[in-house]
Scaffold this motif. Structure first.
Motif, PDB file in Angstrom:
ATOM      1  N   MET A  31       0.844  -1.081   0.160  1.00 49.10           N
ATOM      2  CA  MET A  31      -0.378  -0.035   0.379  1.00 49.10           C
ATOM      3  C   MET A  31       1.030   0.984  -0.004  1.00 49.10           C
ATOM      4  SD  MET A  31      -3.431   0.727   2.981  1.00 49.10           S
ATOM      5  CE  MET A  31      -4.306   1.952   2.325  1.00 49.10           C
ATOM      6  N   ARG A  32       0.652   1.902  -0.671  1.00 47.67           N
ATOM      7  CA  ARG A  32       1.613   3.036  -0.945  1.00 47.67           C
ATOM      8  C   ARG A  32       1.171   4.142  -0.301  1.00 47.67           C
ATOM      9  NH1 ARG A  32       6.212   4.720  -5.929  1.00 47.67           N
ATOM     10  NH2 ARG A  32       6.756   2.639  -4.454  1.00 47.67           N
ATOM     11  N   ILE A  33       0.873   4.974   0.226  1.00 44.67           N
ATOM     12  CA  ILE A  33       0.788   6.449   0.994  1.00 44.67           C
ATOM     13  C   ILE A  33       1.831   7.704   0.920  1.00 44.67           C
ATOM     14  CG2 ILE A  33       0.062   7.058   3.289  1.00 44.67           C
ATOM     15  CD1 ILE A  33      -0.092   4.252   4.010  1.00 44.67           C
ATOM     16  N   LEU A  34       0.545   8.297   0.386  1.00 44.50           N
ATOM     17  CA  LEU A  34       1.358   9.729   0.490  1.00 44.50           C
ATOM     18  C   LEU A  34       0.575  10.966   1.363  1.00 44.50           C
ATOM     19  CD1 LEU A  34       3.627  11.892  -1.018  1.00 44.50           C
ATOM     20  CD2 LEU A  34       1.564  12.707  -2.495  1.00 44.50           C
ATOM     21  N   PHE A  35       1.637  10.873   1.965  1.00 44.08           N
ATOM     22  CA  PHE A  35       1.267  12.477   3.068  1.00 44.08           C
ATOM     23  C   PHE A  35       1.816  13.439   3.340  1.00 44.08           C
ATOM     24  CE2 PHE A  35       1.336  14.906   7.020  1.00 44.08           C
ATOM     25  CZ  PHE A  35       0.268  14.200   7.759  1.00 44.08           C
ATOM     26  N   LEU A  36       1.042  14.244   2.653  1.00 44.88           N
ATOM     27  CA  LEU A  36       1.679  16.040   2.579  1.00 44.88           C
ATOM     28  C   LEU A  36       1.644  16.797   4.247  1.00 44.88           C
ATOM     29  CD1 LEU A  36      -0.547  16.616  -0.962  1.00 44.88           C
ATOM     30  CD2 LEU A  36       1.918  15.876  -0.467  1.00 44.88           C
ATOM     31  N   GLY A  37       2.475  17.788   3.260  1.00 40.95           N
ATOM     32  CA  GLY A  37       2.991  18.509   4.605  1.00 40.95           C
ATOM     33  C   GLY A  37       2.107  20.008   4.692  1.00 40.95           C
ATOM     34  N   ASP A  38       1.954  20.602   5.689  1.00 45.70           N
ATOM     35  CA  ASP A  38       0.901  21.630   5.939  1.00 45.70           C
ATOM     36  C   ASP A  38       0.387  21.880   4.567  1.00 45.70           C
ATOM     37  OD1 ASP A  38       1.991  21.084   8.732  1.00 45.70           O
ATOM     38  OD2 ASP A  38       0.891  22.386   9.217  1.00 45.70           O
ATOM     39  N   ILE A  39      -0.540  22.349   4.540  1.00 47.32           N
ATOM     40  CA  ILE A  39      -1.446  23.328   3.216  1.00 47.32           C
ATOM     41  C   ILE A  39      -1.452  24.701   3.389  1.00 47.32           C
ATOM     42  CG2 ILE A  39      -3.109  23.694   1.273  1.00 47.32           C
ATOM     43  CD1 ILE A  39      -3.314  20.386   1.535  1.00 47.32           C
ATOM     44  N   VAL A  40      -0.811  25.417   2.700  1.00 47.57           N
ATOM     45  CA  VAL A  40      -0.222  26.770   3.335  1.00 47.57           C
ATOM     46  C   VAL A  40      -1.295  27.048   2.012  1.00 47.57           C
ATOM     47  CG1 VAL A  40       0.795  28.558   3.775  1.00 47.57           C
ATOM     48  CG2 VAL A  40       0.853  26.781   4.831  1.00 47.57           C
ATOM     49  N   GLY A  41      -2.253  28.563   2.956  1.00 50.22           N
ATOM     50  CA  GLY A  41      -2.516  29.291   1.669  1.00 50.22           C
ATOM     51  C   GLY A  41      -3.471  29.204   0.500  1.00 50.22           C
ATOM     52  N   ARG A  42      -3.866  30.636  -0.492  1.00 59.36           N
ATOM     53  CA  ARG A  42      -3.934  29.988  -2.379  1.00 59.36           C
ATOM     54  C   ARG A  42      -2.830  29.155  -2.593  1.00 59.36           C
ATOM     55  NH1 ARG A  42      -6.554  34.648  -4.629  1.00 59.36           N
ATOM     56  NH2 ARG A  42      -8.209  34.064  -3.986  1.00 59.36           N
ATOM     57  N   VAL A  81      -2.841  21.942  -4.821  1.00 58.27           N
ATOM     58  CA  VAL A  81      -3.138  20.239  -4.849  1.00 58.27           C
ATOM     59  C   VAL A  81      -4.722  20.015  -5.718  1.00 58.27           C
ATOM     60  CG1 VAL A  81      -5.459  19.658  -3.585  1.00 58.27           C
ATOM     61  CG2 VAL A  81      -2.789  20.354  -2.668  1.00 58.27           C
ATOM     62  N   PHE A  82      -5.360  21.887  -6.845  1.00 57.26           N
ATOM     63  CA  PHE A  82      -6.115  21.409  -7.047  1.00 57.26           C
ATOM     64  C   PHE A  82      -6.043  20.499  -8.662  1.00 57.26           C
ATOM     65  CE2 PHE A  82      -8.250  24.936  -4.434  1.00 57.26           C
ATOM     66  CZ  PHE A  82      -9.035  23.999  -3.362  1.00 57.26           C
ATOM     67  N   GLU A  83      -4.470  22.062  -9.265  1.00 58.61           N
ATOM     68  CA  GLU A  83      -3.954  21.422 -10.212  1.00 58.61           C
ATOM     69  C   GLU A  83      -3.080  20.379 -10.496  1.00 58.61           C
ATOM     70  OE1 GLU A  83      -1.985  25.228 -10.501  1.00 58.61           O
ATOM     71  OE2 GLU A  83      -3.085  27.390 -10.554  1.00 58.61           O
ATOM     72  N   ARG A  84      -2.192  19.926  -9.208  1.00 55.41           N
ATOM     73  CA  ARG A  84      -1.535  18.500  -9.755  1.00 55.41           C
ATOM     74  C   ARG A  84      -1.775  17.495  -9.043  1.00 55.41           C
ATOM     75  NH1 ARG A  84       4.162  22.159 -10.224  1.00 55.41           N
ATOM     76  NH2 ARG A  84       3.360  23.745 -11.033  1.00 55.41           N
ATOM     77  N   LEU A  85      -2.446  17.031  -7.928  1.00 55.12           N
ATOM     78  CA  LEU A  85      -2.633  15.749  -7.413  1.00 55.12           C
ATOM     79  C   LEU A  85      -3.083  14.833  -7.708  1.00 55.12           C
ATOM     80  CD1 LEU A  85      -2.239  15.008  -4.468  1.00 55.12           C
ATOM     81  CD2 LEU A  85      -4.320  15.692  -3.650  1.00 55.12           C
ATOM     82  N   ARG A  86      -3.796  15.131  -8.544  1.00 55.09           N
ATOM     83  CA  ARG A  86      -4.391  13.815  -9.012  1.00 55.09           C
ATOM     84  C   ARG A  86      -3.770  13.692 -10.123  1.00 55.09           C
ATOM     85  NH1 ARG A  86      -9.925  13.325  -8.164  1.00 55.09           N
ATOM     86  NH2 ARG A  86     -10.869  14.907  -7.568  1.00 55.09           N
ATOM     87  N   GLN A  87      -2.869  14.260 -10.976  1.00 52.05           N
ATOM     88  CA  GLN A  87      -1.990  13.453 -11.714  1.00 52.05           C
ATOM     89  C   GLN A  87       0.048  13.059 -11.049  1.00 52.05           C
ATOM     90  OE1 GLN A  87      -1.667  12.981 -15.166  1.00 52.05           O
ATOM     91  NE2 GLN A  87       0.548  12.451 -14.979  1.00 52.05           N
ATOM     92  N   VAL A  88      -0.080  13.983  -9.526  1.00 49.01           N
ATOM     93  CA  VAL A  88       1.004  13.057  -8.516  1.00 49.01           C
ATOM     94  C   VAL A  88       0.667  11.762  -7.956  1.00 49.01           C
ATOM     95  CG1 VAL A  88       1.734  13.320  -6.264  1.00 49.01           C
ATOM     96  CG2 VAL A  88       1.947  14.783  -8.182  1.00 49.01           C
ATOM     97  N   ARG A  89      -0.646  11.780  -7.577  1.00 47.28           N
ATOM     98  CA  ARG A  89      -1.169   9.840  -7.835  1.00 47.28           C
ATOM     99  C   ARG A  89      -1.202   9.758  -8.934  1.00 47.28           C
ATOM    100  NH1 ARG A  89      -6.184   9.823  -3.414  1.00 47.28           N
ATOM    101  NH2 ARG A  89      -5.755   7.980  -3.452  1.00 47.28           N
ATOM    102  N   ARG A  90      -0.830   9.514  -9.653  1.00 46.80           N
ATOM    103  CA  ARG A  90      -1.046   9.147 -11.042  1.00 46.80           C
ATOM    104  C   ARG A  90       0.471   8.534 -10.960  1.00 46.80           C
ATOM    105  NH1 ARG A  90      -5.803  11.470 -13.863  1.00 46.80           N
ATOM    106  NH2 ARG A  90      -4.270  13.043 -14.505  1.00 46.80           N
ATOM    107  N   ASP A  91       1.419   9.432 -11.345  1.00 40.64           N
ATOM    108  CA  ASP A  91       2.791   8.957 -11.464  1.00 40.64           C
ATOM    109  C   ASP A  91       3.353   8.358  -9.852  1.00 40.64           C
ATOM    110  OD1 ASP A  91       2.264  10.928 -13.517  1.00 40.64           O
ATOM    111  OD2 ASP A  91       3.557  12.331 -12.293  1.00 40.64           O
TER     112      ASP A  91
END
Length: 269
Positions: free
Chosen positions: A1-12, A18-28
């Motif tokens: 099971m591969r898990i990505l944990f992201l550090g604190d999301i800050v502001g816009r 996250v909005f623009e790239r997370l889905r691609q990151v998940r695939r990659d």
């Protein structure tokens, strides 16, 4: 099971990447699960219900919190109804929401996420060590994958909790300082540790804020309201491979992507 944990999301900027790239990151990265600390996602301090909902819709499976979890009033009701959003479990009784949760996806092994808040140089809350003991006593035996987001200031407290929980949880992942540490490791009984996962937000900044404003505060000693830097954002966090049958982490590494990105041109909230 591969898990990505992201550090604190800050502001816009943090939300934007996250909005623009997370889905691609998940695939990659071929991720089965993405957990992120979101407590600085709105204007750099706290998170609104609207922003939390958008982050979950963008591909984050579980959103954790910290000492600013209740900064925005509208988030209390959201915490009560949304099981995918947590706040620290060691807030005193009566705080809205939940501090841990077991998740049973149809197509993945069950897992638990536990959110705890440190006490060293932080606000007064209940003991995170004893809170962890109480939570682990309630976890079903078949839930072997157990992640702890320890939102704390002091590295010593984070490492102490990791050793205290060694062999009882899969990983203790530190958040709050916004500075990614270089101590990713497997402890003697198999628990993975990264003292701080860093920050998902503007890289060229003072912990996500405009450096000039922070410098002025230090030079004058006068109170000032900081604004989120408009520098290029990046992801920071931890990438883990976990044996779902045993809950043991096979590998853990500090993770960062990309080193650079486009500069933000819009005003940060």
């Amino acid at each position: 099971m591969r898990i990505l944990f992201l550090g604190d999301i800050v502001g816009r900027p943090g939300r934007g990447i996250v909005f623009e790239r997370l889905r691609q990151v998940r695939r990659d990265c071929d991720c089965d699960l993405v957990v992120a600390n979101g407590e600085n996602a709105s204007g750099g301090i706290g998170v609104t219900a609207k922003a939390a909902r958008q982050l979950l819709d963008a591909g984050i499976d579980v959103l954790t919190g910290g000492n600013h979890s209740f900064r925005h009033k509208d988030v209390a009701a959201f915490l009560e109804t949304e099981e995918r959003m947590l706040r620290p479990a060691n807030y005193p009784p009566g705080a809205p929401g939940r501090g841990w949760q077991v998740y049973r996806p149809k197509d993945k092994p069950p897992y638990a996420v536990i959110n705890l808040l440190g006490r060293v140089f932080m606000q007064a809350v209940d003991c995170p060590f004893r809170a962890a003991d109480a939570i682990l006593a309630e976890l079903p035996a078949d839930v072997r994958v157990r992640l702890v987001d320890f939102h704390a200031e002091a590295t010593s407290e984070k490492k102490a909790l990791a050793y205290y929980l060694d062999g009882r949880v899969s990983a203790v992942l530190g958040t709050h300082t916004h500075v990614q540490t270089a101590d990713a490791q497997l402890l003697p009984r198999g628990t993975a540790l990264l003292s701080d996962c860093g920050m998902t937000g503007p890289a060229d900044s003072a912990l996500g804020m405009d450096p000039e404003e922070v410098i002025a505060r230090y030079l004058t000693g006068l109170p000032a309201r900081f604004t989120v830097s408009r520098a290029a954002p990046r992801f920071e966090g931890a990438l883990l491979d976990v044996d779902a049958a045993t809950g043991k982490v096979v590998t853990i590494a500090a993770w960062r992507h990309p080193e650079n990105g486009r500069r933000q041109t819009e005003e940060s909230p």
